[in-house]
Scaffold this motif. Structure first.
Motif, mmCIF file in Angstrom:
data_model
loop_
_atom_site.group_PDB
_atom_site.id
_atom_site.type_symbol
_atom_site.label_atom_id
_atom_site.label_comp_id
_atom_site.label_asym_id
_atom_site.label_seq_id
_atom_site.Cartn_x
_atom_site.Cartn_y
_atom_site.Cartn_z
ATOM 1 N N GLY A 7 35.132 -4.890 13.357
ATOM 2 C CA GLY A 7 36.292 -4.969 14.044
ATOM 3 C C GLY A 7 37.228 -6.355 13.949
ATOM 4 O O GLY A 7 36.729 -7.336 13.638
ATOM 5 N N GLY A 8 38.492 -6.229 13.998
ATOM 6 C CA GLY A 8 39.490 -7.227 13.750
ATOM 7 C C GLY A 8 39.154 -8.511 14.804
ATOM 8 O O GLY A 8 39.304 -9.588 14.097
ATOM 9 N N LYS A 14 41.779 -13.553 16.675
ATOM 10 C CA LYS A 14 42.774 -12.954 17.350
ATOM 11 C C LYS A 14 43.948 -13.690 17.976
ATOM 12 O O LYS A 14 45.197 -13.071 18.235
ATOM 13 C CB LYS A 14 42.506 -11.571 18.198
ATOM 14 C CG LYS A 14 42.221 -10.528 17.371
ATOM 15 C CD LYS A 14 42.045 -9.198 18.260
ATOM 16 C CE LYS A 14 42.406 -8.169 17.413
ATOM 17 N NZ LYS A 14 42.434 -6.717 17.830
ATOM 18 N N GLY A 44 38.716 -3.702 10.322
ATOM 19 C CA GLY A 44 39.906 -3.758 11.009
ATOM 20 C C GLY A 44 41.040 -4.885 10.540
ATOM 21 O O GLY A 44 40.626 -5.398 9.336
ATOM 22 N N GLY A 45 42.115 -4.978 11.226
ATOM 23 C CA GLY A 45 43.062 -5.740 10.881
ATOM 24 C C GLY A 45 43.221 -7.090 11.827
ATOM 25 O O GLY A 45 43.546 -8.026 11.076
ATOM 26 N N SER A 53 51.752 -5.465 12.120
ATOM 27 C CA SER A 53 51.967 -4.030 12.823
ATOM 28 C C SER A 53 52.773 -4.077 14.029
ATOM 29 O O SER A 53 53.807 -3.452 14.156
ATOM 30 C CB SER A 53 50.833 -3.006 12.720
ATOM 31 O OG SER A 53 49.967 -3.607 13.584
ATOM 32 N N MET A 77 46.586 -6.880 4.764
ATOM 33 C CA MET A 77 45.056 -6.214 4.840
ATOM 34 C C MET A 77 44.414 -6.496 3.540
ATOM 35 O O MET A 77 43.165 -6.483 3.259
ATOM 36 C CB MET A 77 45.181 -4.824 5.069
ATOM 37 C CG MET A 77 45.686 -4.281 6.466
ATOM 38 S SD MET A 77 44.704 -5.175 7.898
ATOM 39 C CE MET A 77 42.987 -4.415 7.285
ATOM 40 N N ASP A 132 44.879 0.492 7.565
ATOM 41 C CA ASP A 132 45.604 0.072 6.478
ATOM 42 C C ASP A 132 47.265 0.713 6.933
ATOM 43 O O ASP A 132 47.248 1.628 7.830
ATOM 44 C CB ASP A 132 45.334 0.618 5.026
ATOM 45 C CG ASP A 132 46.146 -0.058 4.074
ATOM 46 O OD1 ASP A 132 46.815 -0.982 4.084
ATOM 47 O OD2 ASP A 132 45.782 0.279 2.743
ATOM 48 N N ALA A 133 48.281 0.562 6.234
ATOM 49 C CA ALA A 133 49.599 0.998 6.380
ATOM 50 C C ALA A 133 49.663 2.067 5.183
ATOM 51 O O ALA A 133 49.141 1.600 4.231
ATOM 52 C CB ALA A 133 50.838 -0.076 6.260
ATOM 53 N N ILE A 143 50.023 3.943 10.580
ATOM 54 C CA ILE A 143 48.926 2.957 10.731
ATOM 55 C C ILE A 143 47.810 3.959 10.941
ATOM 56 O O ILE A 143 47.628 4.363 11.606
ATOM 57 C CB ILE A 143 49.154 1.875 11.764
ATOM 58 C CG1 ILE A 143 50.510 0.958 11.424
ATOM 59 C CG2 ILE A 143 47.976 1.170 11.985
ATOM 60 C CD1 ILE A 143 50.330 0.087 10.414
ATOM 61 N N LEU A 144 46.830 3.576 9.734
ATOM 62 C CA LEU A 144 45.577 4.125 9.777
ATOM 63 C C LEU A 144 44.541 3.281 10.516
ATOM 64 O O LEU A 144 44.182 2.146 9.716
ATOM 65 C CB LEU A 144 45.273 4.912 8.649
ATOM 66 C CG LEU A 144 43.747 5.281 8.378
ATOM 67 C CD1 LEU A 144 43.775 6.636 9.363
ATOM 68 C CD2 LEU A 144 43.556 5.841 7.146
ATOM 69 N N GLY A 146 41.095 1.497 11.304
ATOM 70 C CA GLY A 146 39.644 1.361 11.037
ATOM 71 C C GLY A 146 38.757 2.445 11.796
ATOM 72 O O GLY A 146 37.919 3.068 11.399
ATOM 73 N N ARG A 204 40.813 2.563 22.172
ATOM 74 C CA ARG A 204 40.697 3.387 20.985
ATOM 75 C C ARG A 204 39.312 3.539 20.268
ATOM 76 O O ARG A 204 38.793 4.467 19.699
ATOM 77 C CB ARG A 204 41.668 2.953 19.777
ATOM 78 C CG ARG A 204 41.971 3.988 18.758
ATOM 79 C CD ARG A 204 42.942 3.604 17.985
ATOM 80 N NE ARG A 204 42.459 2.077 17.340
ATOM 81 C CZ ARG A 204 43.317 1.013 17.047
ATOM 82 N NH1 ARG A 204 44.600 1.185 17.446
ATOM 83 N NH2 ARG A 204 42.584 0.048 16.663
ATOM 84 N N LYS A 205 38.436 2.407 20.465
ATOM 85 C CA LYS A 205 37.290 2.394 19.748
ATOM 86 C C LYS A 205 36.333 3.323 20.669
ATOM 87 O O LYS A 205 35.599 4.133 20.142
ATOM 88 C CB LYS A 205 36.463 0.856 20.000
ATOM 89 C CG LYS A 205 37.178 0.198 18.934
ATOM 90 C CD LYS A 205 36.824 -1.240 18.991
ATOM 91 C CE LYS A 205 37.769 -2.372 18.411
ATOM 92 N NZ LYS A 205 38.589 -2.037 17.522
HETATM 93 C C1 IPE Z 1 43.985 -2.179 11.407
HETATM 94 O O1 IPE Z 1 42.793 -1.434 11.898
HETATM 95 C C2 IPE Z 1 44.964 -1.350 11.018
HETATM 96 C C3 IPE Z 1 46.205 -2.218 10.909
HETATM 97 C C4 IPE Z 1 47.159 -2.574 11.765
HETATM 98 C C5 IPE Z 1 46.524 -2.251 9.464
HETATM 99 P P1 IPE Z 1 42.111 -1.410 13.301
HETATM 100 O O2 IPE Z 1 43.034 -0.688 14.281
HETATM 101 O O3 IPE Z 1 40.854 -0.557 13.220
HETATM 102 O O4 IPE Z 1 41.930 -3.032 13.444
HETATM 103 P P2 IPE Z 1 41.258 -3.637 14.828
HETATM 104 O O5 IPE Z 1 39.588 -3.610 14.255
HETATM 105 O O6 IPE Z 1 41.384 -2.907 16.000
HETATM 106 O O7 IPE Z 1 41.578 -5.162 14.838
#
Ligand code: IPE
Length: 245
Positions: A7-8, A14, A44-45, A53, A77, A132-133, A143-144, A146, A204-205
């Motif tokens: 995860g981001g 963050k 993730g991002g 984004s 990314m 990713d975008a 936006i897809l 992770g 979302r997770k």
């Molecule tokens: C990030 O993926 C997608 C982008 C914004 C490019 P995630 O949405 O899975 O990222 P985290 O893990 O929540 O940061």
């Protein structure tokens, strides 16, 4: 076959834009080195892609977003992905970069390509993909996440275990008291009326994890600050975190 989402919140700070948590990434890489079973990494991002984004008001719904935003999100990314790849290589792992465009067309996955990702994992390489975008078509992008990639891969590959690596111990039934849910099955009855800690990114997770568990697959939320727990779940069947099944 195991799916692991970094995860981001665990791989970046963050609170500060464009700041990787290099030490944490290295610590996770060192633990991943102990895993003998094939696995796929999704990341993730965090303060990279996610940060941009939000700035460019881009979302998961395909629309005509600012093209400069698409470029900046994607660049960031790639930058974060390179940090992960370098850390893995430095720790003697064999990462193999696979941007999601390698197995997605528009917002649909290409089954033959997804199956190929598994073949790569079964060799001595570790496929590494990321949110990713994405180009959608008809001048649109999206936006897809992770998290979404996790359920896309799980659907075709049916991993033995899907792990979401977080910056917390798992899912809390009450954020204030930090009461951890060990098994989501025990929670199902009260899930409708209990306001759980499922705000923002966590929501979302939980949605994607629930989707994967409804495919009859096991999902595990774990704290990446204790990366040994990832290995314990895979090799010792010891789950210190939250299990969905
Ligand atoms: C990030 O993926 C997608 C982008 C914004 C490019 P995630 O949405 O899975 O990222 P985290 O893990 O929540 O940061």
């Amino acid at each position: 076959m195991i799916l692991i989402k970094l995860g981001g919140s665990i791989i970046t700070n963050k609170e500060r834009p464009l700041s990787p948590r290099t030490k944490t990434i290295n610590n996770i890489a060192k633990q991943l080195k102990k895993i003998s079973e094939p696995f796929i990494i999704v990341h993730g991002g965090g303060s990279f892609g996610h940060y941009w984004s939000v700035k460019y008001d881009m979302h998961t719904k395909p629309a005509k977003y600012d093209y400069h935003g698409v470029a900046i999100v994607k660049n960031s990314m790639i930058q974060l992905n390179k940090i992960i790849l370098d850390s893995f290589a430095k720790n003697k792992l064999n990462p193999y970069c696979l941007p999601p465009t390698d197995f997605m067309a528009g917002n649909k996955s290409i089954t033959s390509k997804v199956k190929e990702v598994k073949k790569i994992a079964e060799s001595n390489l570790i496929p590494v993909t990321f949110g990713d975008a994405m180009w959608y078509g008809q001048k649109k992008s999206y936006i897809l996440s992770g998290d979404k990639i996790m359920s896309i891969l799980a659907k075709t590959l049916r991993p033995r275990l899907s792990i979401f690596v977080l910056n917390v111990d798992g899912l809390y039934s009450d954020f204030k008291t930090k009461l951890l849910i060990h098994d989501m099955r025990d929670q199902q009855a009260s899930i409708q009326d209990t306001p759980m800690d499922v705000t923002g990114g966590m929501k979302r997770k939980v949605e994607e994890a629930t989707k994967i568990s409804k495919m009859g697959l096991k999902v595990f939320f774990v704290n990446g600050n204790k990366p040994q727990r990832i290995v314990d779940a895979i090799q010792k069947n010891k789950f210190e975190g939250t299990v969905f099944r």
